[in-house]
Design a protein around this motif. Structure first.
Motif, short mmCIF file in Angstrom:
data_model
loop_
_atom_site.label_atom_id
_atom_site.label_comp_id
_atom_site.label_asym_id
_atom_site.label_seq_id
_atom_site.Cartn_x
_atom_site.Cartn_y
_atom_site.Cartn_z
N ALA A 36 32.07 -13.67 -93.31
CA ALA A 36 32.86 -14.88 -93.16
C ALA A 36 34.16 -14.71 -93.97
O ALA A 36 34.24 -13.87 -94.86
CB ALA A 36 32.10 -16.09 -93.68
N TYR A 37 35.17 -15.49 -93.62
CA TYR A 37 36.39 -15.48 -94.44
C TYR A 37 37.01 -16.86 -94.35
O TYR A 37 36.71 -17.62 -93.44
CB TYR A 37 37.36 -14.38 -93.98
CG TYR A 37 38.00 -14.63 -92.64
CD1 TYR A 37 37.31 -14.37 -91.46
CD2 TYR A 37 39.30 -15.14 -92.53
CE1 TYR A 37 37.88 -14.60 -90.23
CE2 TYR A 37 39.87 -15.37 -91.29
CZ TYR A 37 39.17 -15.10 -90.15
OH TYR A 37 39.74 -15.35 -88.92
N GLY A 38 37.89 -17.13 -95.30
CA GLY A 38 38.58 -18.43 -95.24
C GLY A 38 37.65 -19.63 -95.28
O GLY A 38 37.99 -20.69 -94.75
N VAL A 39 36.48 -19.48 -95.88
CA VAL A 39 35.52 -20.59 -95.88
C VAL A 39 36.09 -21.79 -96.64
O VAL A 39 35.86 -22.94 -96.27
CB VAL A 39 34.18 -20.16 -96.50
CG1 VAL A 39 33.12 -21.23 -96.29
CG2 VAL A 39 33.70 -18.82 -95.91
N ALA A 40 36.84 -21.51 -97.67
CA ALA A 40 37.38 -22.59 -98.50
C ALA A 40 38.58 -23.29 -97.85
O ALA A 40 39.04 -24.32 -98.33
CB ALA A 40 37.77 -22.05 -99.87
N GLY A 41 39.07 -22.72 -96.73
CA GLY A 41 40.20 -23.36 -96.08
C GLY A 41 40.98 -22.37 -95.23
O GLY A 41 41.30 -21.28 -95.70
N HIS A 42 41.27 -22.76 -93.98
CA HIS A 42 41.95 -21.86 -93.04
C HIS A 42 43.04 -22.66 -92.35
O HIS A 42 42.87 -23.84 -92.06
CB HIS A 42 40.93 -21.32 -92.04
CG HIS A 42 41.46 -20.28 -91.09
ND1 HIS A 42 42.30 -20.59 -90.04
CD2 HIS A 42 41.29 -18.94 -91.06
CE1 HIS A 42 42.61 -19.46 -89.38
NE2 HIS A 42 42.00 -18.45 -89.99
N ARG A 43 44.16 -22.02 -92.09
CA ARG A 43 45.32 -22.70 -91.50
C ARG A 43 45.04 -23.39 -90.18
O ARG A 43 45.79 -24.29 -89.77
CB ARG A 43 46.42 -21.67 -91.25
CG ARG A 43 47.07 -21.17 -92.50
CD ARG A 43 47.94 -19.96 -92.17
NE ARG A 43 48.75 -19.61 -93.34
CZ ARG A 43 49.67 -18.66 -93.33
NH1 ARG A 43 49.89 -17.96 -92.24
NH2 ARG A 43 50.37 -18.40 -94.41
N HIS A 44 44.02 -22.92 -89.47
CA HIS A 44 43.74 -23.55 -88.19
C HIS A 44 43.00 -24.88 -88.34
O HIS A 44 42.89 -25.63 -87.38
CB HIS A 44 42.96 -22.58 -87.29
CG HIS A 44 43.81 -21.49 -86.72
ND1 HIS A 44 43.32 -20.49 -85.92
CD2 HIS A 44 45.15 -21.23 -86.83
CE1 HIS A 44 44.30 -19.67 -85.57
NE2 HIS A 44 45.41 -20.08 -86.11
N HIS A 45 42.53 -25.15 -89.55
CA HIS A 45 41.80 -26.41 -89.76
C HIS A 45 42.70 -27.62 -89.51
O HIS A 45 42.33 -28.51 -88.71
CB HIS A 45 41.19 -26.42 -91.16
CG HIS A 45 40.17 -27.49 -91.37
ND1 HIS A 45 40.50 -28.82 -91.56
CD2 HIS A 45 38.82 -27.45 -91.38
CE1 HIS A 45 39.40 -29.53 -91.70
NE2 HIS A 45 38.36 -28.73 -91.60
N PRO A 46 43.86 -27.73 -90.13
CA PRO A 46 44.70 -28.91 -89.85
C PRO A 46 45.15 -28.97 -88.40
O PRO A 46 45.32 -30.06 -87.84
CB PRO A 46 45.89 -28.72 -90.80
CG PRO A 46 45.88 -27.27 -91.18
CD PRO A 46 44.44 -26.85 -91.16
N GLU A 47 45.35 -27.80 -87.79
CA GLU A 47 45.73 -27.81 -86.36
C GLU A 47 44.60 -28.37 -85.51
O GLU A 47 44.84 -29.16 -84.59
CB GLU A 47 46.08 -26.37 -85.92
CG GLU A 47 46.55 -26.31 -84.46
CD GLU A 47 46.85 -24.89 -84.01
OE1 GLU A 47 47.00 -23.99 -84.88
OE2 GLU A 47 46.92 -24.66 -82.78
#
Lengths: 349, 349, 349, 349
Positions: free
Chosen positions: A204-215
């Motif tokens: 896994a990666y970016g579990v703490a937050g990924h740029r696609h989340h707000p999108e």
């Protein structure tokens, strides 16, 4: 026949645009820029194109780009927004494959991309290019923000539920366990991306937050017309040792109304007219290789437990998740057949 | 528009024929047979074809096949030769992707394929379908033996030397170190082919003898017009942990005449009119991914030592090495543009 | 118990040394340096080591290294030669896994590595660490040049022929078609090494010249005692989409004496006492996965044509081709059991 | 020194047992059976073992097995239960790596494995071999049901929460999105497992129901002491194009008490004495390659949203998920050091 410019033709979305556009019956690629490879033949860099083009890379020259009917930006975040105003003024259309025109929320853009937006006015008039969901606005748009790869799977995977008149799901329950091939990270000399660090490995990666989340959040709000109910969705991306391909496995709690519904029928009906969205028969499992190289997204649905829905969505991250959807948007913007240049069959095996 | 039959549509060459023929402007696939899957939709088995065809598998029915203008056999060795006479009598053309019509030497066929030939008369009239080298005979052929994948690389990699009026090489010196992706072994439930036995692994196989050896010898004799000088060539195939792709590295001793020659220029001139054979610039190294999915073969030449030539030849084993060349042959047989249905750009990355 | 230093512990040979040395019964790793990661725990960088060590990276401090009984250099070319004199003076032994002490020919070193040698006097006294062939000199050496990965396969693959009293082969005929996994290129942020450029792909590289060529030539001269007869051997390396593993396929013309000999018996006898060199039974094909993670090299022999010998040699490029052989050399230098720390069984599957 | 028998030594768990046991200081493998390969040397089949054993396969002979101190069954489901009574009577211990002794619920066993249980009495006395959780019972067990690979990740990933005196999670909320390398499906000639069907591909499978689901439910009930609250957990396995490795991503709703807790500290404390369970520092992401070949399981914890916990658990499916845990159980049963034979460092890269 329209003339097309591509800014940033040395990355994977750039060469993928070329693969599609060089065989597109209605366009001619006339400008292809690169900061680092100006003067070099593109087929010297990408021998798969030998015999299909004589194009050379050039430096980015805004006057050349203004002559194009449409300019694709296959560049890092922050490039398209610097040139969009000039191009719009010259009546050239703009399709950005990076994030400059994906988020209407300027604060979120600055938070996640670490830069101030260069043209908020143009952003306001731009259209989010999820072809199937925003088709009518895309047709008349001047500037398109082409969606991120993960958000494409999420939106098309949830839209039939969110567009329903009834409340079928509990929005705060959405969990997105997403998996992507390595090409999604682009063509960059980075230690974390080298073969021996990624082959025969999974994480896994970016579990703490990924740029696609707000999108994803903004897009789900727009689709559903509901504000503030998607803020707490969980999105965990993973890296698969394969070149192309993306599978999102989504877990959703159904309401009583949703549980009572024939969800398979709902999806089949919702996408009945869509040639690039395939609702597979009940019991199917979409494999990423079934869309390798194709502008296709496949969906399968399961109810493994009462009031629990699992949505599986597969696509090629570089095609329906990037360059293919960008071409689809171009087709809409110029009144071409929506499938023009996109009827490639997936490469299996 | 011609009607096409495919016998054996569940293997990799079968589904590859479908990928190419379903997008071919001049043909319609009307019959598709399978011993095991009759009645099943082909896109149920190969979801990459969903949206591109409604075909179902049927049992092999010779009357149905006789109605076709051309029948492809994507079957194991020994099937096409059982049906060729009937089809020829009915004026249907035959393109066999297995070995039934590759070897004119019946003794060699029986030795390597362990069966008697069922129709020696038809074999005698059949044409070996190396498109670039036998184009004129292919145009008027009734039955085509489509070349093996390794032999295709060897023949196109050596033809300019062998066709020269001068003696440029020492034929007995030829060493072929060949490497193939795993799809070359077909779609079979075999322990040796499972993922965990092949991934992250490399090995030679068939060192003591491989079926393509006699085919290579016979073909080189035909190209050069010289008998008995190629018997002692060395051919060692290897298995690469990749799906598609083939690279043959060939080592050849040059004669004084060969050493004096500009070999690069010889090759470029020889293949100047060929769109599916690409002589790369000096210093290049053809990558298999540059032809992934494309009917393309790329050659590069090196002289690392005096009087030593290294020829590198890359192709997609399922395309130029199988289904693509078969379609190219069909195009020649029916007077279509040779590139019809074959202008697919390689999938890179 | 000896104390060991490792200079350059962030690359693949560095972490491989740690994997072997942390489980070695006779040594303690006391110093581990890195230019970029000083202060960081090594198991933070390489979580596979969690629970096996508390070591942290430090800056290269020559005084610390002088306290070690032996110092391994798992660094780029040109580092070990800068520090060797100081260490030798302090009576610390040196094992360089780069090329600084591989070539006695200074002109060749400068030509291929682009730098002047910093300590030609020490080079002259150093020993080339091909364990099986130079065992006696290694035992008393102060400085070891650990062989390159390709040269290890070539030397052990040809030594029985070259050490014979009779002339068994034609030295100028040797062709080495070598294939390596991607980890051989090290752990570097380089575009050519990223996953999407190497997966599902195969190619030759360095055809016009590779740094291991002069090393092979010098080594074969030393083994055979013959000068100037190996200059024209052909060596073509290829890149395999796998992490670890190397297979060299060698083609050699036999003399009449060589053709008459039982080569299989010759090899079996030559390596009868060697536990890390395995002459496989006739008809075998050594797979790279059979030595994954193991300090083992496997050989198989074929005579596919009269007077033609094919030698197949497989090893793990990071073990017998690098770190494992370095530990084997250390064992010899300090009088430990030669197999100490090296009895790991290959990871299959 | 004890004597060990292995029934079914041609599959991946069998050869993995050999890799571990042949280097184990306290055991000697004396019997190795195979239905199909009796009489063949095991190192002929698995050349990675050459030099490490002279064992040959034999037919299954119960008298030979009775002489062993312990017998491992690395066989398909249904074999161990046929022989367990005889072995128990002869005072040989039994460790079954298949499912015969995993489920106490006979109805579930028959439903999911399609066979009646052959020895319910022995099943009742058998111990479920999750080493860390059932250590005391394992020490005195006569028959061990070695856990499934997926259930191992789930149990060790959730145990600290379930064993807490407080109610920390909502049990019905548990979602397990699991991913496995292909070796988990064993060494079988099956079309679905061949290289070209799995490489460069990703998919879910068994979404409608998987045999490990009832095992997970029963195990979670035992750990928590709570009946009937886990029936509706969702478990979706996926297939990753890699040989070894397993990652389970689990999503859990926390209660207010759970949300208030320092979960990281809870886990670190719970596993403080366990050498084979590694709670990684906050912010880590366990990669499967970090445990390649090692009897190690790594856990990382995230709270991406309020009251939502994500637990990431990585292991090598063939080691901690199968053969390694079996050896760990044997060590417990015979009073050996728990880490004996299991201190292998993971192979990275």
């Amino acid at each position: 026949m329209i003339s097309v410019g591509i800014v940033g033709g040395t990355g994977y979305t750039g060469v993928e645009l070329l693969r599609l556009l060089l065989r597109h019956p209605e366009v001619q690629v006339t400008v292809l820029t690169s900061r680092t490879e100006a003067g070099r033949r593109v087929d010297d860099m990408f021998p798969s194109l030998r015999g299909h083009t004589d194009l050379c890379y050039s430096d980015l020259n805004i006057e050349d780009l203004k002559q194009c009917d449409v300019v694709f930006f296959a560049t890092p975040h922050g490039v398209a927004m610097k040139h969009a105003a000039d191009l719009v003024a010259a009546n050239a259309k703009v399709i950005d494959l990076a994030a400059d025109f994906r988020l209407q929320d300027l604060a979120q853009f600055e938070k996640w991309y670490g830069m101030e937006h260069a043209c908020p006015e143009i952003l306001k008039d731009s259209v989010y290019g999820l072809s199937e969901l925003n088709r009518e606005q895309i047709k008349t748009a001047q500037v398109i923000g082409n969606p991120g790869c993960y958000p494409t799977t999420v939106q098309l995977g949830l839209a039939p539920l969110l567009k329903s008149a009834e409340t079928l799901i509990k929005p705060e329950s959405i969990i997105i366990d997403a998996k992507s091939g390595v090409s999604g990270a682009g063509r960059k000399a980075s230690l974390g991306m080298i073969y021996s660090e990624n082959a025969d490995n999974f994480k896994a990666y970016g579990v703490a937050g990924h740029r696609h989340h707000p999108e994803i959040v903004e897009a789900l709000e727009n689709i559903s017309g509901q504000k503030d109910v998607f803020n707490h969705i969980v999105f965990v991306p993973h890296l698969v040792p394969m070149i192309r391909g993306m599978l999102s496995t989504m877990y959703i709690d159904l309401t009583d109304a949703g549980d009572a519904l024939d969800v398979q029928a709902l999806y089949e009906q919702f996408y009945a007219q869509e040639q690039f969205v395939d609702v597979m028969p009940a019991g199917s499992s979409p494999e990423t290789r079934s869309v390798r190289g194709a502008n296709q997204l496949r969906i399968a649905l399961y109810k493994p437990q009462p009031k629990k829905l699992v949505v599986l969505v597969a696509q090629d991250n570089l095609v329906k998740g990037a360059a293919g959807q960008a071409v689809q948007n171009m087709n809409l913007m110029f009144g071409f057949a929506e499938q023009a240049g996109l009827e490639v069959i997936g490469l299996l095996p």
